[in-house]
Design a protein around this motif. Sequence first.
Motif, PDB file in Angstrom:
ATOM      1  N   SER A 144      17.492   1.481 -13.982  1.00  0.00           N
ATOM      2  CA  SER A 144      16.522   0.429 -13.702  1.00  0.00           C
ATOM      3  C   SER A 144      15.632   0.796 -12.525  1.00  0.00           C
ATOM      4  O   SER A 144      16.122   1.008 -11.407  1.00  0.00           O
ATOM      5  N   ASP A 145      14.321   0.822 -12.757  1.00  0.00           N
ATOM      6  CA  ASP A 145      13.385   1.022 -11.656  1.00  0.00           C
ATOM      7  C   ASP A 145      13.495  -0.115 -10.653  1.00  0.00           C
ATOM      8  O   ASP A 145      13.434   0.107  -9.435  1.00  0.00           O
ATOM      9  N   ALA A 146      13.667  -1.336 -11.148  1.00  0.00           N
ATOM     10  CA  ALA A 146      13.753  -2.494 -10.254  1.00  0.00           C
ATOM     11  C   ALA A 146      14.977  -2.385  -9.343  1.00  0.00           C
ATOM     12  O   ALA A 146      14.906  -2.671  -8.141  1.00  0.00           O
ATOM     13  N   PHE A 147      16.112  -1.964  -9.896  1.00  0.00           N
ATOM     14  CA  PHE A 147      17.330  -1.818  -9.091  1.00  0.00           C
ATOM     15  C   PHE A 147      17.132  -0.714  -8.050  1.00  0.00           C
ATOM     16  O   PHE A 147      17.532  -0.851  -6.891  1.00  0.00           O
ATOM     17  N   ALA A 148      16.492   0.396  -8.458  1.00  0.00           N
ATOM     18  CA  ALA A 148      16.248   1.502  -7.536  1.00  0.00           C
ATOM     19  C   ALA A 148      15.319   1.078  -6.403  1.00  0.00           C
ATOM     20  O   ALA A 148      15.533   1.423  -5.232  1.00  0.00           O
ATOM     21  N   LYS A 149      14.274   0.322  -6.736  1.00  0.00           N
ATOM     22  CA  LYS A 149      13.347  -0.149  -5.706  1.00  0.00           C
ATOM     23  C   LYS A 149      14.039  -1.092  -4.735  1.00  0.00           C
ATOM     24  O   LYS A 149      13.795  -1.055  -3.520  1.00  0.00           O
ATOM     25  N   ALA A 150      14.928  -1.943  -5.253  1.00  0.00           N
ATOM     26  CA  ALA A 150      15.687  -2.850  -4.387  1.00  0.00           C
ATOM     27  C   ALA A 150      16.649  -2.083  -3.486  1.00  0.00           C
ATOM     28  O   ALA A 150      17.121  -2.613  -2.475  1.00  0.00           O
ATOM     29  N   SER A 151      16.932  -0.814  -3.864  1.00  0.00           N
ATOM     30  CA  SER A 151      17.819   0.044  -3.067  1.00  0.00           C
ATOM     31  C   SER A 151      17.027   1.008  -2.186  1.00  0.00           C
ATOM     32  O   SER A 151      17.588   1.972  -1.656  1.00  0.00           O
ATOM     33  N   GLY A 152      15.712   0.764  -2.041  1.00  0.00           N
ATOM     34  CA  GLY A 152      14.916   1.537  -1.105  1.00  0.00           C
ATOM     35  C   GLY A 152      14.240   2.765  -1.660  1.00  0.00           C
ATOM     36  O   GLY A 152      13.575   3.500  -0.918  1.00  0.00           O
ATOM     37  N   LEU A 153      14.383   3.022  -2.965  1.00  0.00           N
ATOM     38  CA  LEU A 153      13.742   4.185  -3.576  1.00  0.00           C
ATOM     39  C   LEU A 153      12.430   3.774  -4.238  1.00  0.00           C
ATOM     40  O   LEU A 153      12.216   2.606  -4.558  1.00  0.00           O
ATOM     41  N   ALA A 154      11.566   4.747  -4.459  1.00  0.00           N
ATOM     42  CA  ALA A 154      10.258   4.463  -5.042  1.00  0.00           C
ATOM     43  C   ALA A 154      10.372   3.994  -6.482  1.00  0.00           C
ATOM     44  O   ALA A 154       9.594   3.159  -6.947  1.00  0.00           O
ATOM     45  N   ARG A 155      11.344   4.520  -7.200  1.00  0.00           N
ATOM     46  CA  ARG A 155      11.604   4.160  -8.598  1.00  0.00           C
ATOM     47  C   ARG A 155      12.948   4.765  -8.976  1.00  0.00           C
ATOM     48  O   ARG A 155      13.592   5.424  -8.156  1.00  0.00           O
ATOM     49  N   GLY A 156      13.373   4.571 -10.209  1.00  0.00           N
ATOM     50  CA  GLY A 156      14.649   5.116 -10.637  1.00  0.00           C
ATOM     51  C   GLY A 156      14.582   6.635 -10.767  1.00  0.00           C
ATOM     52  O   GLY A 156      13.779   7.142 -11.552  1.00  0.00           O
ATOM     53  N   PRO A 157      15.397   7.364 -10.026  1.00  0.00           N
ATOM     54  CA  PRO A 157      15.432   8.816 -10.201  1.00  0.00           C
ATOM     55  C   PRO A 157      16.145   9.181 -11.492  1.00  0.00           C
ATOM     56  O   PRO A 157      16.757   8.318 -12.137  1.00  0.00           O
ATOM     57  N   LEU A 158      16.052  10.435 -11.883  1.00  0.00           N
ATOM     58  CA  LEU A 158      16.859  10.926 -12.994  1.00  0.00           C
ATOM     59  C   LEU A 158      18.281  11.143 -12.510  1.00  0.00           C
ATOM     60  O   LEU A 158      18.524  11.383 -11.322  1.00  0.00           O
ATOM     61  N   GLU A 159      19.239  11.027 -13.424  1.00  0.00           N
ATOM     62  CA  GLU A 159      20.639  11.288 -13.068  1.00  0.00           C
ATOM     63  C   GLU A 159      20.727  12.614 -12.304  1.00  0.00           C
ATOM     64  O   GLU A 159      20.078  13.601 -12.679  1.00  0.00           O
TER      65      GLU A 159
END
Length: 352
Positions: free
Chosen positions: A56-71
């Motif tokens: 989830s891009d939204a979850f990644a952004k809420a965790s301080g990242l620009a978007r969801g990275p790849l595994e």
Amino acid sequence: MNRTDAKFSFKTSAGNFFEDYRLGQVIRHAVPRTATEGDRALYAALYPSRFALYSSDAFAKASGLARGPLEDLIGFHIVFGKTVPDISLNAVANLGYAEGRFLAPVYPGDTLTSVSEVIGLKENSNGASGVVWVRTTGHDQTGAAVLSYVRWVMVRKRDHAAPAPETVIPKLAPAVAAADLVVPEGLDFSGYDFELAGAPHRWSDFAVGERIDHVDQVTIEEAEHMMATRLWQNTSKVHFDATQREDGRRLIYGGHVISLARALSFNGLANAQMIAAINAGAHANPCFAGTTVRAWSEVLDMAETANPGVGALRLRLVATTAGTEPFGLRDADGRYRKGVLLDLDYWAFIPK
């Protein structure tokens, strides 16, 4: 024109054999590969991976990242795959890993390249093969390093009479120090949503020595493992060519087992979101299509980080065949039990 009249040009490569390597040799691997959202989709299709930060891009952004990275393991597989034509095309087996550090997240659109340095050589007593140690670094399109690791491979000799090189076995750290873990810039788990992530367990809920049976099982299919190996452009003959083994079976790429075991670990370690380092790893026994795999983990160490809400767990992840008793690793003689496929020691970032 008859074939006997033609002039043939031999431009193909049989790959490197053990006697082709030299200590200190640096190999710049072909071919650059751009990671895409397609890699994310295929990875999710091949492995039952559900870690929220990558889903989830939204979850990644809420965790301080620009978007969801790849595994993290997508980056590992791509960088590893680049090395195969030069390092392990003529391998008997990939033996182990050490000193692996994930230095930066890989995002869709990043183009990865690999370079390796030969840091160790040892001919086997049979004179037919030898072990090669290499340190491989993966870079993105800006030249920044995204990961680095050591692996050692048993490689066939082309000429059994070729003289043995001086034996040099590199001294490798037993583990990456917690202080050397690279936390992605901006990663912040202080507002982590445990309900959306799928489990309530945070860093402080774990204890050194704790063991977790991940319960779930997955059977490896021939088509899936070959698709995965092609996806990472891994050209090692033993994974595709059934004539490479006397039993006529294709060996499962070890990275396929790693990704499968990591995905299975979600049930019990859903919040161990990011792989930070690979301390050690061994493919204990060969794996073939039709094998049903399960996994268990043990907490080896715990560490805090400077990033808000981010802790680190050092974990042993063990993949076994179905029916193998969990939490058993070695027999009375100290050898891996027959049902053990993978023994992987790694650090992961988890919310505190």
